[in-house]
Design a protein around this motif. Structure first.
Motif, mmCIF file in Angstrom:
data_model
loop_
_atom_site.group_PDB
_atom_site.id
_atom_site.type_symbol
_atom_site.label_atom_id
_atom_site.label_comp_id
_atom_site.label_asym_id
_atom_site.label_seq_id
_atom_site.Cartn_x
_atom_site.Cartn_y
_atom_site.Cartn_z
ATOM 1 N N SER A 877 0.834 -1.214 0.000
ATOM 2 C CA SER A 877 0.000 0.000 0.000
ATOM 3 C C SER A 877 0.863 1.256 0.000
ATOM 4 O O SER A 877 0.537 2.252 -0.657
ATOM 5 C CB SER A 877 -0.933 -0.013 1.212
ATOM 6 O OG SER A 877 -0.182 0.029 2.413
ATOM 7 N N ASP A 878 2.006 1.221 0.690
ATOM 8 C CA ASP A 878 2.882 2.390 0.699
ATOM 9 C C ASP A 878 3.495 2.632 -0.669
ATOM 10 O O ASP A 878 3.614 3.791 -1.117
ATOM 11 C CB ASP A 878 3.998 2.197 1.736
ATOM 12 C CG ASP A 878 3.475 2.207 3.158
ATOM 13 O OD1 ASP A 878 2.322 2.654 3.371
ATOM 14 O OD2 ASP A 878 4.197 1.748 4.061
ATOM 15 N N SER A 879 3.907 1.583 -1.324
ATOM 16 C CA SER A 879 4.486 1.751 -2.658
ATOM 17 C C SER A 879 3.445 2.291 -3.638
ATOM 18 O O SER A 879 3.757 3.166 -4.468
ATOM 19 C CB SER A 879 5.051 0.415 -3.157
ATOM 20 O OG SER A 879 4.015 -0.546 -3.253
ATOM 21 N N GLU A 880 2.205 1.788 -3.547
ATOM 22 C CA GLU A 880 1.153 2.311 -4.418
ATOM 23 C C GLU A 880 0.895 3.781 -4.144
ATOM 24 O O GLU A 880 0.686 4.580 -5.068
ATOM 25 C CB GLU A 880 -0.129 1.499 -4.223
ATOM 26 C CG GLU A 880 -0.019 0.072 -4.759
ATOM 27 C CD GLU A 880 -1.289 -0.739 -4.474
ATOM 28 O OE1 GLU A 880 -2.188 -0.158 -3.815
ATOM 29 O OE2 GLU A 880 -1.373 -1.895 -4.904
ATOM 30 N N ARG A 881 0.902 4.126 -2.874
ATOM 31 C CA ARG A 881 0.671 5.526 -2.533
ATOM 32 C C ARG A 881 1.804 6.407 -3.064
ATOM 33 O O ARG A 881 1.555 7.504 -3.595
ATOM 34 C CB ARG A 881 0.570 5.659 -1.007
ATOM 35 C CG ARG A 881 0.285 7.077 -0.538
ATOM 36 C CD ARG A 881 0.091 7.101 0.964
ATOM 37 N NE ARG A 881 1.262 6.593 1.643
ATOM 38 C CZ ARG A 881 2.371 7.298 1.882
ATOM 39 N NH1 ARG A 881 2.464 8.555 1.452
ATOM 40 N NH2 ARG A 881 3.388 6.783 2.522
ATOM 41 N N ARG A 882 3.057 5.965 -2.961
ATOM 42 C CA ARG A 882 4.179 6.751 -3.489
ATOM 43 C C ARG A 882 4.057 6.924 -5.001
ATOM 44 O O ARG A 882 4.327 8.016 -5.536
ATOM 45 C CB ARG A 882 5.497 6.067 -3.150
ATOM 46 C CG ARG A 882 5.838 6.068 -1.669
ATOM 47 C CD ARG A 882 7.294 5.665 -1.456
ATOM 48 N NE ARG A 882 7.561 5.321 -0.065
ATOM 49 C CZ ARG A 882 7.535 4.080 0.396
ATOM 50 N NH1 ARG A 882 7.270 3.073 -0.424
ATOM 51 N NH2 ARG A 882 7.767 3.853 1.683
ATOM 52 N N ALA A 883 3.686 5.839 -5.684
ATOM 53 C CA ALA A 883 3.554 5.930 -7.146
ATOM 54 C C ALA A 883 2.480 6.941 -7.521
ATOM 55 O O ALA A 883 2.660 7.751 -8.458
ATOM 56 C CB ALA A 883 3.230 4.554 -7.717
#
Length: 910
Positions: A877-883
């Protein structure tokens, strides 16, 4: 020809085996489980382990089970129909709808009536109930007031003209601009006057409507009697009420439950009782001072119009009233001839009254003399205050002559007659007023004397009353002063009020005071029992004090128990000096008190157990030599029965004493003689009762020929007077003692039926009962009691005995020729031999411990697995949010660049 199946080609499987690479174990992944001791010939499956393979299998298993459960957590994919009756196939559609409707109505009704505690309260409005009012729209409601206050409203909204003229937008301004004659201020004043006019018109219309409705109501009330009196066209039979209607009305008018007051605690009750006693004591003290709590009755007396309150008696004290009465009598005596004599009599009466008031404890003779003096003094006062017409005439004749002389000077006949008439009328009026004044004075003096007499009686009655509040005395002498000359009933009331005023909840130190009061009451009981010579007042005192003693023992158990133990110790020491004589009433009364204050069913009690031992010593050692000894022994036996009513203990002393009483009531002691070498009879007394060389006492009637005792009705209890005195044994006492002994024996036999030794306990009673039945002097009531006891003992003898049998033993196993295997340990440790059951238990404990460790290990692994899954989800979820954030920033930068390009292009054009 049919088709034939082609089998695998030869050599293909071997070729595959050769081409596929063989799996080789990584030596670093193999774990060797070492053992402490090598045992030859033992093969273990767990000597080599593959941790990596095992870890992979466990991970795969957790993904298939634990991971799926974690994904489906807090998720449901099923819809359950929870409506009433959907899962019940026996209910029809109508039944389901009815049940649902009923449940919904009950739920709504319960919400409405949850806090409705005043169902019986009837709500009214202007003298009418809400049920009587058909319409609730009152023309004089608050809405009309609002409308009257703002006449520009119409059904909750403003008029269109008012909005057009008054709202912002130029209504008033435009009109002011068009018509220059009217300013804005004038328009606003016109608007205000118009609103007032409309308000007045609406108020007038409302008042007219109210007047018309009231007029219509009055006319309708006048027409009602005419309508009711008019004959009916036809008598129509009304239908009888249905059972449903009757039930509905009953339920409608049924009385509902009301909330009750909160129950008061013990401390609140004690506080209220003390306050009540203090109020009663204050009222008693006021009555002792002559102040009555009841308002005095005011007797209206006649007063003339010319009365200036010269002789008005105020409501003052008794001394003031006597002084004013004396002054009035002295003033009246100046006009009479018998004044000095009457004054002396009145002074003597006043002195007598003063002496009577000073004597608090007056006798009947003094009261009689006092009443006689009062009657004489009242007669004298009435004689002194009698009206003498001659004095009045002599007093008013000179005035009359003067008036007549003045009339002769006028020389008019009519004037003379008129003056004479007026004079006679005035004289009559003056004489009447004087008589009325004298009568009023006499009535006042009599009323004062009656009031004084009533007050004196009230004060004497208050002095004789028992005080309502008492303090716990510090010494026994103070207690004796309070109790001296009081009956047992008054003594019980005094102690009860002491306890109420010294309740433990009122003060912390009250427990110590109550413990001290308990010791003083024990001494008071002892003195009351020791002072009785011919009357048994101590038992009445005990009856009145036992309730208060029980409360004190409940609040102060340690002090009360210690006090009773000290009393028992003293009585035991006194008994040791006399040994074979029964103790007095001062000892028996405490044994009775113990059964009322303490629990007698305990296996061991610090007070009851010593009392039981003491009573057993008395019954087993004291000789029966008089009537008082028989009565005291029967009292102790009844106390034994009372002590053991719940515990059902066996008392051999009481059974032996009753058997001796029955033995002494037979003719056996007088017929037996001492014979040398002769055997003792089968029926013989039990010590301490002796018949040799002569019987100590005989309860057999002396006159057997007259048979006077057969007509006597026996009493089921002995009198308290039998415990004291030196009266000899008479025939009636013999009958009563036998009857009481039989009744106590019946109670003990029915109480001990559950004991296995009941048959041998009462076996020596049966021969005595047969001997008593042969006696001719016993009344029929006693013989019936003997027969009942025989039937009870016969039923006890018929019950089968349960003999003691040894417990069966297991048969020994046959001796087999098998080797005895013993475990030999080679570790050098010495171990104690352990049984097979203990070994199995130890194995089970070791297995449980091992399984527990494995379960904890698996739980830790499951927790770590779930933690890793959550961490992966969080990282994802953090990686998706950063993207997404990077994408938004990129779009924003592109947009910013385009905006800058447009700005530069615009600047170039300019």
């Amino acid at each position: 020809m049919g088709k034939t199946k082609k089998g695998p080609k030869k050599g293909t499987s071997d070729a595959r085996k050769r081409t596929e690479p063989q799996k080789t174990l990584n030596p670093f992944e193999v774990h060797v489980n070492r053992q402490k001791f090598q045992v030859l010939g033992r093969k273990l499956k767990t000597d080599r382990g593959l941790p990596g393979v095992a870890r992979a299998k466990a991970l795969k298993k957790r993904k298939a089970t634990l991971l799926q459960e974690y994904k489906l957590k807090d998720k449901t994919n099923k819809f359950l129909d929870r409506r009433i009756g959907e899962r019940n196939s026996a209910m029809t559609v109508e039944d389901r709808m009815t049940a649902r409707f009923t449940a919904e109505r009950m739920r709504a009704q319960s919400k409405k009536e949850m806090f409705n505690l005043a169902d019986d309260e009837v709500l009214t409005h202007r003298g009418q109930t809400l049920n009587e009012i058909e319409k609730f729209d009152d023309p004089r409601s608050d809405d009309d007031d609002d409308d009257a206050f703002n006449p520009l409203r119409s059904k909750g909204h403003l008029d269109a003209e008012f909005v057009k003229d008054a709202h912002f937008g130029g209504g008033l301004l435009s009109r002011a601009n068009e018509d220059g004659s009217k300013s804005r201020k004038d328009l606003i004043e016109q608007l205000i006057t118009e609103s007032k006019r409309r308000k007045a018109e609406q108020q007038k219309a409302r008042e007219q409507t109210l007047d018309l409705t009231e007029k219509l109501d009055t006319e309708w009330k006048d027409l009602l009697p005419v309508i009711n009196a008019a004959p009916k066209a036809a008598d129509v039979e009304r239908p009888k009420p249905d059972s449903f209607d009757m039930l509905m009305r009953q339920l409608k008018f049924e009385a509902t439950g009301k909330p009750t007051d909160k129950l008061k605690s013990e401390d609140q009750i004690a506080k209220e009782e003390k306050e009540k006693l203090e109020e009663l004591e204050a009222a008693r003290l006021r009555r002792m001072q002559g102040i009555s709590d009841q308002p005095a009755e005011v007797v209206p007396t006649h007063r003339s119009a010319d009365d200036l309150d010269d002789k008005y008696v105020f409501n003052c004290s008794a001394e003031c009233e006597e002084k004013m009465e004396h002054e009035n009598d002295a003033g009246d005596s100046d006009q009479d001839d018998e004044g000095p004599d009457s004054d002396e009599d009145e002074e003597g009466d006043d002195d007598n009254e003063g002496d009577d008031e000073e004597n608090d404890n007056g006798n009947e003779e003094d009261n009689d003399g006092e009443s006689g003096d009062e009657s004489e003094s009242s007669d004298d006062d009435i004689d002194d205050l009698k009206y003498d017409s001659s004095d009045e005439e002599s007093a008013f004749v000179p005035n009359g002559k003067k008036m007549s002389d003045a009339g002769e000077e006028d020389n008019s006949n009519t004037g003379k007659t008129s003056t004479k008439k007026t004079m006679t009328k005035r004289e009559e009026e003056s004489t009447n007023t004087h008589k009325k004044e004298q009568k009023s004075n006499v009535d006042k003096t009599l009323a004062i004397r009656e009031d004084l007499k009533k007050r004196k009686e009230l004060m004497e009655a208050a002095r004789k009353e028992l005080p309502y509040t008492f303090e716990v005395p510090d010494s026994y002498e103070e207690l004796q002063k309070v109790m001296a000359g009081r009956s047992p009933e008054y003594q019980g009331v005094i102690v009860e009020r002491m306890v109420k005023c010294t309740h433990p909840s009122l003060n912390k130190d009250n427990k110590e005071k109550l413990g001290h009061l308990f010791a003083l009451l024990m001494q008071h009981l002892h003195d009351a029992a020791a002072a009785d010579e011919n009357e048994n007042v101590c038992w009445s005192v005990l009856d009145r004090l036992v309730a208060s003693l029980f409360d004190i023992a409940h609040w102060c158990p340690e002090k009360s128990a210690e006090c009773i133990r000290q009393v028992l110790k003293e009585k035991q020491q006194e008994y040791q000096k006399k040994r074979k004589c029964f103790p007095g009433v001062d000892t028996l009364i405490f044994l009775k008190l113990i059964s009322l204050l303490f629990p007698t069913s305990d296996f061991r009690h610090p007070v009851v157990t010593p009392a039981l031992v003491f009573m057993g010593q008395i019954l087993s050692r004291c000789r029966v030599e008089s009537r008082q000894d028989v009565a005291k022994g029967l009292l102790l036996v009844s106390l034994f029965l009372e002590y053991t009513a719940l515990s059902k203990r066996f008392s051999p002393e009481s059974i032996n004493f009753l058997r001796n009483i029955l033995y002494l009531s037979t003719n056996l002691p007088s017929t037996q003689k001492v014979v040398t070498g002769a055997k003792l009879p089968a029926i013989r007394p039990i010590p301490p009762v002796k018949i040799f060389p002569s019987p100590c006492l005989s309860l057999h009637p002396t006159d057997r020929k007259k048979k006077s005792t057969r007509n006597n009705e026996p009493s089921d209890r002995l009198h308290a007077s039998d415990l004291i005195g030196i009266e000899p044994v008479d025939d009636m006492f013999c009958v009563n003692s036998v009857y009481v002994s039989l009744r106590i024996l019946s109670s003990m036999a029915s109480q001990l039926t559950s004991l296995p030794a009941c048959r041998p306990i009462f076996s020596h009673i049966t021969p005595l009962l047969k001997t008593l039945l042969e006696e001719k002097w016993l009344p029929s009531k006693v013989t019936q009691e003997i027969q009942k006891l025989q039937e009870l003992l016969q039923s006890i003898n018929e019950t089968p005995l349960k003999y003691l049998v040894a417990t069966p033993k297991r048969p020994k196993a046959l001796r087999l020729y098998e080797p005895k295997i013993e475990q030999v340990y080679t570790d050098g440790k010495q171990r104690r031999p352990v049984s097979r059951e203990k070994q199995e238990t130890q194995k089970l404990l070791h297995r449980v411990k091992r399984e527990k460790k494995g379960a904890l290990r698996e739980i830790r692994k499951d927790r770590d697995f779930i933690t890793k899954i959550r961490l992966k989800q969080q990282l994802k979820s953090d990686s998706e949010r950063r993207a997404k954030v990077k994408e938004i920033y990129g779009d924003a930068s592109n947009l910013q660049g385009e905006m800058k390009k447009l700005d530069r292009a615009n600047k170039r054009k300019k």
